[in-house]
Design a protein around this motif. Structure first.
Motif, mmCIF file in Angstrom:
data_model
loop_
_atom_site.group_PDB
_atom_site.id
_atom_site.type_symbol
_atom_site.label_atom_id
_atom_site.label_comp_id
_atom_site.label_asym_id
_atom_site.label_seq_id
_atom_site.Cartn_x
_atom_site.Cartn_y
_atom_site.Cartn_z
ATOM 1 N N ALA A 186 39.154 39.095 41.976
ATOM 2 C CA ALA A 186 39.448 37.672 42.164
ATOM 3 C C ALA A 186 40.948 37.406 42.122
ATOM 4 O O ALA A 186 41.476 36.660 42.958
ATOM 5 C CB ALA A 186 38.725 36.843 41.096
ATOM 6 N N VAL A 187 41.654 38.020 41.187
ATOM 7 C CA VAL A 187 43.093 37.772 41.102
ATOM 8 C C VAL A 187 43.830 38.397 42.278
ATOM 9 O O VAL A 187 44.775 37.808 42.818
ATOM 10 C CB VAL A 187 43.679 38.264 39.758
ATOM 11 C CG1 VAL A 187 43.690 39.755 39.653
ATOM 12 C CG2 VAL A 187 45.091 37.726 39.559
ATOM 13 N N ALA A 188 43.391 39.576 42.732
ATOM 14 C CA ALA A 188 44.049 40.212 43.869
ATOM 15 C C ALA A 188 43.877 39.379 45.133
ATOM 16 O O ALA A 188 44.761 39.365 46.002
ATOM 17 C CB ALA A 188 43.499 41.619 44.071
ATOM 18 N N ARG A 189 42.761 38.664 45.244
ATOM 19 C CA ARG A 189 42.515 37.852 46.440
ATOM 20 C C ARG A 189 43.389 36.601 46.494
ATOM 21 O O ARG A 189 43.790 36.175 47.565
ATOM 22 C CB ARG A 189 41.041 37.453 46.500
ATOM 23 C CG ARG A 189 40.091 38.585 46.834
ATOM 24 C CD ARG A 189 38.694 38.057 47.116
ATOM 25 N NE ARG A 189 37.751 39.138 47.317
ATOM 26 C CZ ARG A 189 36.872 39.539 46.407
ATOM 27 N NH1 ARG A 189 36.811 38.929 45.239
ATOM 28 N NH2 ARG A 189 36.046 40.532 46.663
ATOM 29 N N ARG A 214 35.157 42.553 38.982
ATOM 30 C CA ARG A 214 35.027 41.286 39.717
ATOM 31 C C ARG A 214 36.203 40.358 39.445
ATOM 32 O O ARG A 214 36.709 39.693 40.366
ATOM 33 C CB ARG A 214 33.707 40.595 39.331
ATOM 34 C CG ARG A 214 32.467 41.280 39.878
ATOM 35 C CD ARG A 214 31.254 40.379 39.776
ATOM 36 N NE ARG A 214 30.953 39.989 38.412
ATOM 37 C CZ ARG A 214 30.143 40.671 37.602
ATOM 38 N NH1 ARG A 214 29.565 41.792 38.014
ATOM 39 N NH2 ARG A 214 29.890 40.230 36.375
ATOM 40 N N ILE A 215 36.656 40.314 38.203
ATOM 41 C CA ILE A 215 37.771 39.424 37.864
ATOM 42 C C ILE A 215 39.073 39.938 38.469
ATOM 43 O O ILE A 215 39.887 39.158 38.994
ATOM 44 C CB ILE A 215 37.880 39.259 36.338
ATOM 45 C CG1 ILE A 215 36.650 38.516 35.809
ATOM 46 C CG2 ILE A 215 39.150 38.499 35.965
ATOM 47 C CD1 ILE A 215 36.611 38.377 34.298
ATOM 48 N N LEU A 216 39.291 41.242 38.417
ATOM 49 C CA LEU A 216 40.499 41.793 39.038
ATOM 50 C C LEU A 216 40.479 41.618 40.551
ATOM 51 O O LEU A 216 41.520 41.373 41.166
ATOM 52 C CB LEU A 216 40.656 43.268 38.662
ATOM 53 C CG LEU A 216 41.084 43.530 37.220
ATOM 54 C CD1 LEU A 216 41.090 45.021 36.931
ATOM 55 C CD2 LEU A 216 42.459 42.927 36.942
ATOM 56 N N ARG A 241 39.986 52.435 31.422
ATOM 57 C CA ARG A 241 39.334 52.060 32.683
ATOM 58 C C ARG A 241 40.012 50.837 33.288
ATOM 59 O O ARG A 241 40.237 50.775 34.504
ATOM 60 C CB ARG A 241 37.864 51.778 32.417
ATOM 61 C CG ARG A 241 37.033 51.578 33.666
ATOM 62 C CD ARG A 241 35.553 51.697 33.326
ATOM 63 N NE ARG A 241 35.167 50.793 32.260
ATOM 64 C CZ ARG A 241 34.519 51.168 31.156
ATOM 65 N NH1 ARG A 241 34.194 52.433 30.962
ATOM 66 N NH2 ARG A 241 34.186 50.279 30.241
ATOM 67 N N PHE A 242 40.367 49.864 32.431
ATOM 68 C CA PHE A 242 41.046 48.669 32.929
ATOM 69 C C PHE A 242 42.392 49.026 33.550
ATOM 70 O O PHE A 242 42.740 48.533 34.625
ATOM 71 C CB PHE A 242 41.255 47.662 31.797
ATOM 72 C CG PHE A 242 42.106 46.502 32.178
ATOM 73 C CD1 PHE A 242 41.599 45.483 32.971
ATOM 74 C CD2 PHE A 242 43.434 46.421 31.779
ATOM 75 C CE1 PHE A 242 42.381 44.414 33.357
ATOM 76 C CE2 PHE A 242 44.229 45.355 32.160
ATOM 77 C CZ PHE A 242 43.697 44.348 32.942
ATOM 78 N N ALA A 243 43.164 49.890 32.880
ATOM 79 C CA ALA A 243 44.470 50.292 33.416
ATOM 80 C C ALA A 243 44.312 50.983 34.769
ATOM 81 O O ALA A 243 45.110 50.763 35.688
ATOM 82 C CB ALA A 243 45.175 51.212 32.422
#
Length: 205
Positions: free
Chosen positions: A127-130, A123-125, A154-156
């Motif tokens: 948000a930043v991509a948007r 969800r946070i990633l 997983r984050f990478a």
């Protein structure tokens, strides 16, 4: 404020046990993107160690908005930066598009990715991509000792699905613990929301 004391009081909100070093802060803010930015967002500024490095990079007139979930460092950072151009927002990174004006030229993150549930990472990633502009940059750091753990891997992988280009810095040994920096460029804008032009829940420093 002791970041170690805040970690002991609120370990789920403050996952660092020591301040980020000056070398890590310089690595996080390296590159020409911040120098030409109109709006820079920092996630998880804590006591402001990386905030100070960001403030030295952009041109005059650049807006720097910091988003901090823990109310104690948010309030103290706002008090410390009261005479500066830093805007301190108490809120969650998941709500980024509602908290800051966008598009944003750069997001610099100090969030503890490896202790987050997978769905919150996503969800946070998202948000930043948007909110990032088409040529925007996202920077965040991770600790070397956790690089092979499932959450870190997983984050990478999640980062690679949201940006056209992702690179990793050399290890920053003069940091406790040693760390490295992810830099991601050119977000994939799939569902960009309508621009938000007002700040909510803001403490303007």
């Amino acid at each position: 404020m002791s970041i170690t004391r805040e970690f002991l009081r609120r370990p789920r909100l403050t996952c660092a046990v020591a301040l980020s070093s000056a070398t890590l802060a310089q690595t996080m803010t390296a590159g020409p993107e911040l120098e030409h930015a109109d709006i820079v967002v920092e996630w998880g500024p804590g006591t402001g160690a990386i905030t100070e490095a960001i403030r030295r990079r952009p041109a005059p007139g650049t807006r720097l908005v910091t988003v901090e979930l823990n109310p104690v460092p948010a309030r103290r950072l706002a008090d410390r930066c009261r005479d500066s151009t830093v805007e301190v927002v108490h809120g969650s990174a998941e709500d980024l598009s509602a908290l800051v004006p966008h598009p944003v030229d750069a997001v610099v993150s100090g969030l503890p990715w490896t202790v987050m549930p997978h769905e919150r990472q996503r969800r946070i990633l998202d948000a930043v991509a948007r909110v990032l502009s088409a040529d925007g940059r996202f920077s965040t750091f991770a600790y070397v000792h956790a690089v092979w753990t499932p959450p870190a891997r997983r984050f990478a992988a999640e980062l690679a699905t949201r940006f056209s280009s992702v690179e990793r810095s050399r290890v920053v040994w003069p940091n406790l613990p040693p760390a490295y920096v992810h830099r991601a460029f050119t977000p994939a804008h799939t569902t960009l929301p309508a621009p938000a032009r007002t700040l909510q829940n803001r403490s303007t420093a």
